[in-house]
Design a protein around this motif. Structure first.
Motif, mmCIF file in Angstrom:
data_model
loop_
_atom_site.group_PDB
_atom_site.id
_atom_site.type_symbol
_atom_site.label_atom_id
_atom_site.label_comp_id
_atom_site.label_asym_id
_atom_site.label_seq_id
_atom_site.Cartn_x
_atom_site.Cartn_y
_atom_site.Cartn_z
ATOM 1 N N LYS A 88 0.832 -1.203 0.000
ATOM 2 C CA LYS A 88 0.000 0.000 0.000
ATOM 3 C C LYS A 88 0.868 1.256 0.000
ATOM 4 N N ILE A 89 1.988 1.198 0.725
ATOM 5 C CA ILE A 89 2.902 2.343 0.754
ATOM 6 C C ILE A 89 3.461 2.595 -0.643
ATOM 7 N N LEU A 90 3.873 1.529 -1.329
ATOM 8 C CA LEU A 90 4.398 1.665 -2.683
ATOM 9 C C LEU A 90 3.302 2.033 -3.678
ATOM 10 N N SER A 91 2.051 1.818 -3.284
ATOM 11 C CA SER A 91 0.923 2.210 -4.127
ATOM 12 C C SER A 91 0.561 3.670 -3.912
ATOM 13 N N ASP A 106 11.966 13.080 5.409
ATOM 14 C CA ASP A 106 10.804 13.939 5.168
ATOM 15 C C ASP A 106 9.530 13.258 5.690
ATOM 16 N N VAL A 107 9.267 13.443 6.970
ATOM 17 C CA VAL A 107 8.100 12.820 7.607
ATOM 18 C C VAL A 107 6.802 13.307 6.985
ATOM 19 N N ALA A 108 6.737 14.599 6.644
ATOM 20 C CA ALA A 108 5.517 15.168 6.068
ATOM 21 C C ALA A 108 5.169 14.495 4.746
ATOM 22 N N GLN A 109 6.177 14.250 3.916
ATOM 23 C CA GLN A 109 5.935 13.590 2.639
ATOM 24 C C GLN A 109 5.449 12.159 2.852
ATOM 25 N N LEU A 110 6.035 11.482 3.812
ATOM 26 C CA LEU A 110 5.624 10.109 4.097
ATOM 27 C C LEU A 110 4.194 10.067 4.621
ATOM 28 N N SER A 112 1.853 11.803 3.629
ATOM 29 C CA SER A 112 0.920 12.017 2.523
ATOM 30 C C SER A 112 0.437 10.696 1.938
ATOM 31 N N ILE A 113 1.108 9.602 2.299
ATOM 32 C CA ILE A 113 0.700 8.278 1.825
ATOM 33 C C ILE A 113 -0.539 7.843 2.601
ATOM 34 N N GLY A 117 0.441 7.370 9.346
ATOM 35 C CA GLY A 117 0.396 8.462 10.294
ATOM 36 C C GLY A 117 1.794 8.927 10.666
ATOM 37 N N LYS A 118 1.850 9.921 11.507
ATOM 38 C CA LYS A 118 3.137 10.510 11.886
ATOM 39 C C LYS A 118 4.037 9.492 12.583
#
Length: 202
Positions: A88-91, A106-110, A112-113, A117-118
């Motif tokens: 799902k992450i790669l999707s 870049d936690v914020a970019q991650l 966005s998946i 969550g944080k």
């Protein structure tokens, strides 16, 4: 173990593709972002695979490149992330962008998946920043000269061993053979087995 499957692309669903080889049709679960990149029905395709096998289920996961598969294997090393969530992450984020985000922390970019969550994003950065084994072009330099034993090194990386240690171990074993008057290119299986023993004991 399966490294890849080559066959006729016969169809796709929202989360998998179908490949026929010698009368057997395989269902291979793939990242949604790459599902349309395997080609059109009737074309010959190659998919790099990883088999998930438990007592109650068996699934075959597939990827466009060995690097994408390595990234998937890196993700499932993170506590709390299993194969289904890794897919799902790669999707949710292109593999190159995902690698860049992990290397940059870049936690914020991650986040966005979808579904990340944080806390999970932070765990991913903590576990994988500087540790990715299948980088595309995110800043980590590739060796200037390719080894004649790249296939062995790649196989070791796919088993979870660190790229640098795997390369150093293989080259050391090969050099020892040369010193003994043995042609290492004729002993690749022996190099592979000895490398696993060496890497597992250090």
């Amino acid at each position: 173990m399966f490294n890849s499957i080559s066959g006729i692309f016969t169809g796709r669903t929202a989360e998998s593709i179908y490949i026929e080889t010698h009368g057997i049709e395989w269902e291979v679960f793939v990242p949604a972002l790459s599902a349309d990149r395997f080609g059109a029905a009737g074309s010959t395709v190659r998919v790099y695979t990883w088999l998930y096998h438990r007592e109650d289920q068996m699934k075959l996961f597939g990827f466009l490149t060995p690097a994408d598969r390595s990234l998937f294997l890196d993700l499932i090393k993170v506590e709390g992330i299993g194969p289904k969530q890794a897919l799902k992450i790669l999707s949710g984020l292109d593999s190159k962008a995902l690698e860049a985000a992990l290397e940059a922390g870049d936690v914020a970019q991650l986040q966005s998946i979808p579904g990340i969550g944080k806390k999970t994003a932070q765990k991913m950065v903590l576990a994988l920043k500087g540790q990715l084994t299948g980088l595309h072009d995110t800043g980590r330099p590739e060796p200037a000269k390719k080894s004649e034993f790249d296939d062995i090194i790649t196989a070791l990386i796919d088993m979870g061993y660190d790229r640098k240690r795997a390369a150093e171990t293989v080259e050391s074993i090969a050099q020892s053979m040369r010193t003994s008057g043995i042609d290492p290119t004729a002993k690749e299986e022996e190099i592979f087995r000895t490398s696993i023993v060496t890497l597992s004991s250090t």
